[in-house]
Enzyme design. Structure first.
Site, PDB file in Angstrom:
ATOM      1  N   HIS B 124       0.853  -1.197   0.000  1.00 61.53           N
ATOM      2  CA  HIS B 124       0.000   0.000   0.000  1.00 61.53           C
ATOM      3  C   HIS B 124       0.883   1.240   0.000  1.00 61.53           C
ATOM      4  O   HIS B 124       1.099   1.863  -1.031  1.00 61.53           O
ATOM      5  CB  HIS B 124      -0.951  -0.041   1.201  1.00 61.53           C
ATOM      6  CG  HIS B 124      -1.825   1.176   1.294  1.00 61.53           C
ATOM      7  ND1 HIS B 124      -1.977   1.897   2.449  1.00 61.53           N
ATOM      8  CD2 HIS B 124      -2.583   1.792   0.351  1.00 61.53           C
ATOM      9  CE1 HIS B 124      -2.807   2.925   2.212  1.00 61.53           C
ATOM     10  NE2 HIS B 124      -3.178   2.873   0.958  1.00 61.53           N
ATOM     11  N   CYS B 148      -0.573   0.259   9.722  1.00 56.28           N
ATOM     12  CA  CYS B 148      -0.706   1.632   9.229  1.00 56.28           C
ATOM     13  C   CYS B 148      -2.110   1.909   8.699  1.00 56.28           C
ATOM     14  O   CYS B 148      -2.733   2.909   9.070  1.00 56.28           O
ATOM     15  CB  CYS B 148       0.334   1.904   8.148  1.00 56.28           C
ATOM     16  SG  CYS B 148       1.997   1.981   8.814  1.00 56.28           S
ATOM     17  N   HIS B 149      -2.594   1.042   7.794  1.00 62.07           N
ATOM     18  CA  HIS B 149      -3.917   1.290   7.228  1.00 62.07           C
ATOM     19  C   HIS B 149      -4.772   0.039   7.213  1.00 62.07           C
ATOM     20  O   HIS B 149      -5.792  -0.005   6.542  1.00 62.07           O
ATOM     21  CB  HIS B 149      -3.795   1.870   5.813  1.00 62.07           C
ATOM     22  CG  HIS B 149      -2.896   3.068   5.759  1.00 62.07           C
ATOM     23  ND1 HIS B 149      -1.604   2.988   5.317  1.00 62.07           N
ATOM     24  CD2 HIS B 149      -3.098   4.352   6.153  1.00 62.07           C
ATOM     25  CE1 HIS B 149      -1.039   4.197   5.413  1.00 62.07           C
ATOM     26  NE2 HIS B 149      -1.921   5.034   5.928  1.00 62.07           N
ATOM     27  N   GLY B 150      -4.317  -1.009   7.899  1.00 63.28           N
ATOM     28  CA  GLY B 150      -5.166  -2.189   8.097  1.00 63.28           C
ATOM     29  C   GLY B 150      -5.127  -3.225   7.002  1.00 63.28           C
ATOM     30  O   GLY B 150      -6.044  -4.026   6.869  1.00 63.28           O
TER      31      GLY B 150
END
Lengths: 256, 184, 421
Positions: B124, B148-150
């Site tokens: 990502h 960080c963003h799953g």
């Protein structure tokens, strides 16, 4: 006009040469010039000699002298195969760059990408082990001394009894070519100190010659590409200069 | 003083063509020299030999037990090495590949099913996913989880949930022995 | 001039040129530019110097991409360039020997000016700009030499920055300020790096001014007489472009001999030893192109006076156009000065020899005599000779001199010396 130019050029050259050699001479006898495979514009490194020289370094000199600018991977330039280089590297213990999970620095077998580790962790430890004297790093030594390879060879083979009346300090050795004649290093080479893999008899002059070849390579590994490129550039420039001169004459023919 | 002196360059002399050819040759060869001399400058910017020496990393896998994970550095990035258990291997192989965001079979991502070697950088935005240390959150598929963003990765390192577009990258590597690999 | 007008390409150029007359300017200043037809090869050294400036900047920028300006890392970063960076050895040796070449070219260019009176009216400012370039070059070279952080780098920096302590009252404070510390150290290295990167571009700007000043009146020539008309000149292109290119090829042969076959001939072996603040080298010697100034410095027993005379020897050059009283430019027509000139050459060479050697015995004596002569030459001989000398008659014009072969004085012609304002 021409005579004046020649005369002042000669004067400049004489003063330059005297200036550069004055620093090397002192009261020592003139340094004899050895025959080196890397001499001259077509010089190359005798790989066999350099490999023997590495053996001399490893078995004799490395007890006290580091070669910090060399990596194990550089040895492939001397003709060792990748596997041989890996084996040589693995025979050394090097400190890992990062600590382990407990936060301690640890030793591991060397890899080709590692620097060749020196015998002491720092200068102070080196001094303690050598009566206060610091054995210099050898990876640049040939460029770092006036006289270069001839000087290092002279030093290694120049151990003699001090002349009568010469006041030797405690613990020092007499060497003909070392500035001041008193060197802290005991004579490192003696006949048969090393057994060469290729069977070459290991006399002191032979070992000195080989280790100097190795050390010159260590100081100047790019000598051969430099000579090769230089040859091509010189040839090219001679052709271009000739062409431009001819063109110049042709163009100026109209003006003269 | 600014008068233009008569130059012979525009005149039509018999020796002109020979002179022009000479000048042309000289200039052309000189130009070749200039072009050739640019290469060393450009080449000096290529990765240097000390950088290239670190372009491969050899790893001894013998100490890594089944179920254990090892992190090594390769070209400045972390590489996750997972000595997978039979359950993890089965879970990776029993997935319907066509349902994946980045369809890849497990077989295409490993050389020996016991060993998964992947670059530990989330596809990502580049964080390092959790899952290598005991106690880390491995996410719902038992693989890796990027905090960080799953993003969620499975036991083959493939993206299953979250914003990452691609599976964790498999670096070039080879087995140099039964339990040693060379990455890069 | 061959006129190439192919279609759209030159329309764009004409559009730009109408608004920013770059091409027209080049056309005038480089192609048509009237140049004395009798220039000798001694006139090649200006363009060669300009080319060397560009070479030094380009090699310097690429070295800067790999170099680390920190006292603990600089020496090793240079060795990394030499060993691990592709062609790094070439960049380094080209830059290192390029500095020597640059100074050699500029010194020859300077002495050409002294011999042929190129500094005389109306070219005084041209000369002054040249001296400014020389001073900037010396500063740049000095700082550049410190960057590898070898033994000579460190100790030369120490010795030369310590010169400023000779200034009364505030000297030591100035030195501490220059160092950014109590000795030469990392702060010194960092600021020298920044300035070493900056100054060459300042030199570039002054070189442009130098060229503008040159083009105001055009080049001097071996006869030292003004161009009177088109018969005295040739357009710069193709006559002098090809001559400069030929000269460049010959120069590059000399340069590449050093770079490829004797890259450390002009260097000090001590600089391959990493800087050690606890140990001074036996002989601290600057690079060859700074030796005469170093010799003057050491020849004077008084510290402050030595510093003043050493710097003064360069600053003296600024007033040369006013020290020389001769109405005649070229030494060709100055029967006494043409020999006295060579005395200066010998003197400067002797100073170089003095600077290279430890200050003992004969070296000291020669140094003192040579230093004295240097100042006598400019301060006494220059003004006196102009007044006392009887110059030989000048030729009527460049064209008559050239076309009658040899360029020497035309006996019997009423050649007038150049008019003084």
């Amino acid at each position: 006009m021409l005579i004046r130019i020649v005369a002042s050029t000669a004067l400049c050259l004489v003063s330059c040469v005297t200036a550069f050699s004055a620093r090397a001479a002192d009261e020592t006898p003139p340094l004899p010039h050895q025959e080196w495979s890397f001499d001259g514009v077509f010089g190359t490194y005798d790989r066999a000699s350099a490999q023997r020289g590495f053996q001399v370094y490893k078995e004799v000199c490395s007890a006290c002298h580091p070669v910090k600018h060399l990596y194990f991977r550089n040895l492939s330039d001397l003709g060792y195969s990748d596997d041989e280089v890996k084996a040589i590297a693995a025979s050394y213990q090097v400190t890992n760059e990062q600590p382990n999970d407990q936060g301690e620095m640890y030793q591991r077998p060397g890899r080709p990408s590692d620097r060749i580790p020196g015998p002491f962790p720092n200068d102070q430890a080196a001094r303690v082990a050598n009566n206060g004297a610091l054995p210099p790093d050898l990876s640049m030594i040939v460029k770092a001394r006036d006289g270069g390879p001839d000087y290092v060879y002279g030093l290694l083979t120049g151990y003699k009894e001090p002349p009568p009346g010469f006041n030797m300090l405690q613990g020092m050795q007499y060497d003909v070519y070392f500035p001041g004649h008193q060197i802290a290093m005991p004579p490192p080479l003696s006949d048969g100190a090393v057994t060469f893999a290729d069977g070459t008899p290991a006399t002191v002059p032979q070992m000195a010659h080989d280790v100097v070849t190795f050390l010159t390579w260590a100081a100047e590994p790019n000598l051969e590409p430099r000579h090769r490129t230089g040859f091509k550039v010189t040839l090219f420039l001679i052709v271009v200069a000739g062409l431009f001169y001819a063109a110049k004459r042709k163009i100026w023919a109209a003006a003269h | 003083m600014a008068d233009l002196a008569h130059s012979n360059a525009g005149g039509a002399h018999p020796g002109e063509t020979r002179r022009d050819f000479l000048i042309l040759t000289a200039t052309a060869i000189g130009g070749v020299g200039v072009a050739a001399s640019i290469w060393p400058f450009i080449d000096s910017l290529n990765p240097s030999r000390d950088t290239l020496a670190l372009s491969t990393t050899e790893v001894d896998l013998a100490p890594v037990q089944p179920g254990q994970r090892l992190t090594v550095a390769w070209r400045g990035k972390p590489v996750f090495i997972d000595h997978r258990t039979p359950e993890e291997i089965k879970a990776a192989q029993d997935v319907d590949v066509s349902s994946l965001r980045d369809p890849q079979s497990d077989a295409a991502r490993v050389k020996k099913p016991d060993w998964l070697v992947i670059v530990g950088v989330c596809t990502h935005l580049g964080c390092i996913p959790l899952g290598q240390k005991t106690g880390d959150d491995r996410g719902p598929y038992g693989g890796w989880f990027c905090p960080c963003h799953g993003s969620v990765y499975d036991t083959s390192g493939r993206i299953r949930q979250g914003p990452a577009p691609q599976n964790l990258i498999v670096p070039p590597y080879d087995f140099t022995g039964d339990t040693t690999i060379k990455i890069g | 001039m061959a006129d190439t007008r192919p279609g759209a390409g030159s329309r764009i150029i004409r559009w730009i040129d109408y608004r920013l007359p770059f091409v027209a300017m080049l056309q005038h200043e480089l192609y048509e530019y009237p140049t004395p037809r009798n220039l000798s090869y001694w006139w090649n050294f200006g363009s060669l110097s300009g080319i060397m400036l560009v070479v030094m900047i380009v090699t310097g920028i690429f070295l800067a991409m790999q170099y680390t300006p920190h006292a603990d890392l600089a020496f090793d970063s240079v060795e990394r360039i030499m060993r691990d960076v592709d062609y790094g050895w070439l960049l380094r040796y080209a830059h290192m020997n390029g500095a020597s070449m640059f100074f050699a070219l500029v010194y020859i260019h300077l002495f050409r000016g002294l011999y042929y009176g190129s500094y005389k009216e109306p070219r005084e400012l041209l000369w002054i700009l040249g001296v400014i370039i020389l001073i900037l070059m010396i500063a740049t070279a000095f700082m550049g030499y410190v960057l590898p952080w070898g033994q000579m780098s460190y100790w030369a920096a120490t010795v030369i920055t310590n010169l400023f302590s000779a200034i009364p009252l505030i000297g030591q404070r100035i030195v501490t300020f220059l160092w950014g510390g109590f000795t030469v150290g990392n702060p010194t290295l960092n600021r020298f790096y920044a300035l070493h990167y900056l100054l060459p571009f300042v030199i570039l700007a002054v070189v442009l001014l130098h060229l503008i000043a040159l083009h105001r009146f055009g080049s001097n020539n071996p006869l030292g007489i003004d161009m009177k008309g088109p018969q005295d000149t040739l357009p710069f292109h193709p006559y002098f472009t090809i001559k400069d290119l030929f000269g460049l090829a010959v120069f590059l042969l000399v340069y590449s001999f050093f770079v490829f076959y004797a890259p450390n001939f002009l260097a000090s072996s001590d600089n391959y030893i990493s800087a050690n603040p606890m140990q001074t080298p036996n002989h601290i010697v600057p690079e060859w192109y700074l030796l005469p100034y170093y010799a003057i410095l050491r020849s004077v027993p008084n510290k402050l006076l030595g510093v003043i005379l050493a710097f003064g020897s360069i600053f003296l050059l600024f007033v040369v156009p006013w020290l020389d009283t001769s109405p005649v430019r070229s030494a060709r027509f100055r029967p006494i000065y043409k020999w006295v000139f060579w005395l200066l050459v010998i003197d400067v060479s002797a100073l170089g020899w003095v600077g290279a050697n430890p200050p003992e015995g004969l070296v000291v004596t020669v140094g003192q005599i040579a230093t004295l002569y240097y100042f006598v030459h400019f301060l006494i001989l220059f003004p006196l000779l102009g007044k006392l000398e009887r110059p030989r008659p000048l030729p009527f014009s460049i064209a008559t001199a050239v076309l009658q072969g040899g360029g020497g004085a035309q006996l019997g012609r009423a050649g007038a010396p150049i008019a003084r304002p």
